[in-house]
Design a protein around this motif. Structure first.
Motif, PDB file in Angstrom:
ATOM      1  N   SER A 172       0.856  -1.264   0.020  1.00 22.33           N
ATOM      2  CA  SER A 172      -0.064   0.055  -0.030  1.00 22.33           C
ATOM      3  C   SER A 172       0.873   1.282   0.243  1.00 22.33           C
ATOM      4  O   SER A 172       2.067   1.109   0.074  1.00 22.33           O
ATOM      5  CB  SER A 172      -1.013  -0.021   1.356  1.00 22.33           C
TER       6      SER A 172
ATOM      7  N   LYS B 115      -3.065  -7.976   0.644  1.00 21.89           N
ATOM      8  CA  LYS B 115      -4.025  -6.861   0.527  1.00 21.89           C
ATOM      9  C   LYS B 115      -3.003  -6.067  -0.675  1.00 21.89           C
ATOM     10  O   LYS B 115      -2.066  -5.917  -0.176  1.00 21.89           O
ATOM     11  CB  LYS B 115      -4.354  -6.013   1.657  1.00 21.89           C
TER      12      LYS B 115
ATOM     13  N   ASP C 142      -3.226  -2.308  -2.378  1.00 23.44           N
ATOM     14  CA  ASP C 142      -3.802  -1.280  -2.404  1.00 23.44           C
ATOM     15  C   ASP C 142      -3.492  -0.194  -3.425  1.00 23.44           C
ATOM     16  O   ASP C 142      -2.295   0.296  -3.227  1.00 23.44           O
ATOM     17  CB  ASP C 142      -3.860  -0.642  -1.050  1.00 23.44           C
TER      18      ASP C 142
ATOM     19  N   ILE D 134      -7.732  -3.458  -3.706  1.00 26.93           N
ATOM     20  CA  ILE D 134      -8.418  -2.042  -3.721  1.00 26.93           C
ATOM     21  C   ILE D 134      -8.042  -0.969  -4.853  1.00 26.93           C
ATOM     22  O   ILE D 134      -6.640  -0.820  -4.753  1.00 26.93           O
ATOM     23  CB  ILE D 134      -8.115  -1.257  -2.253  1.00 26.93           C
TER      24      ILE D 134
ATOM     25  N   ARG E 186     -12.237   2.015  -2.891  1.00 28.87           N
ATOM     26  CA  ARG E 186     -12.156   2.397  -1.520  1.00 28.87           C
ATOM     27  C   ARG E 186     -13.598   2.378  -0.591  1.00 28.87           C
ATOM     28  O   ARG E 186     -14.628   2.892  -1.238  1.00 28.87           O
ATOM     29  CB  ARG E 186     -11.541   3.618  -1.188  1.00 28.87           C
TER      30      ARG E 186
END
Length: 174
Positions: free
Chosen positions: A65, A84, A86, A111, A161
């Protein structure tokens, strides 16, 4: 150069009138600098042999991220601890990003910023399932995420988001 300009037109980055004008300039260019100006506003070419970014959740999980350099190809495994990806704070001028996702036990969350779109037709839900919570509205000069793989036991989710993440970002932006 001609191929690159044709690709830009196919991707919708330039219209046909602009393509004709740039092709004329390219075919009459005298220097490399003349050619460079014709594609300065287009995303850079992605090397075909570029190594993919491989992320593995392992036992403790993995998160990518913030601001990071996005390659054209990403392989991500959820492992036991989840993974994850991002993309909300990256600057990416690639026309397309290929992501191979294997949810495994921990699952994967991806995301993407508003304006980016995803092609998820090659995803298999597996036991944990697959959820595409993105919109199909793609803004010009934004990447298309081509997602393939399986949800495994933990599942895979791709989304924009959520409200909490939007509020948090507004506070950080001041």
């Amino acid at each position: 150069m001609v191929e690159r300009l044709n690709t830009a037109a196919v991707e919708g980055r330039i219209d046909l009138d602009e393509l004709d004008a740039r092709l004329d300039l390219a075919l009459n260019a005298k220097t490399y600098a003349d050619l460079a100006r014709l594609t300065a506003d287009l995303p850079p070419d992605v090397p075909v042999n570029q190594e993919p970014l491989v992320l593995k959740g392992g036992m403790h999980g993995v998160t990518r991220s913030g601001r990071w350099e996005v390659p054209g190809h990403i392989i991500i495994h959820g492992g036991m601890g989840a993974a994850k990806l991002d993309f909300t704070q990256v600057e990416c001028r690639l026309p397309e990003i290929r992501i191979e996702a294997e949810g495994q036990m921990g699952g994967i969350t991806i995301i993407i910023p508003d304006g980016w779109a995803a092609d998820t037709s090659r995803m298999d839900g597996g036991l944990g399932g697959f959820k595409d919570k993105t919109t199909s509205q793609r803004l010009p000069r934004t990447p298309l995420i081509r997602l393939s793989g399986t949800g495994g036991a933990g599942g895979v989710v791709i989304r924009h988001r959520n409200a909490w993440e939007r509020r948090k970002q507004r506070r950080l932006d001041g």
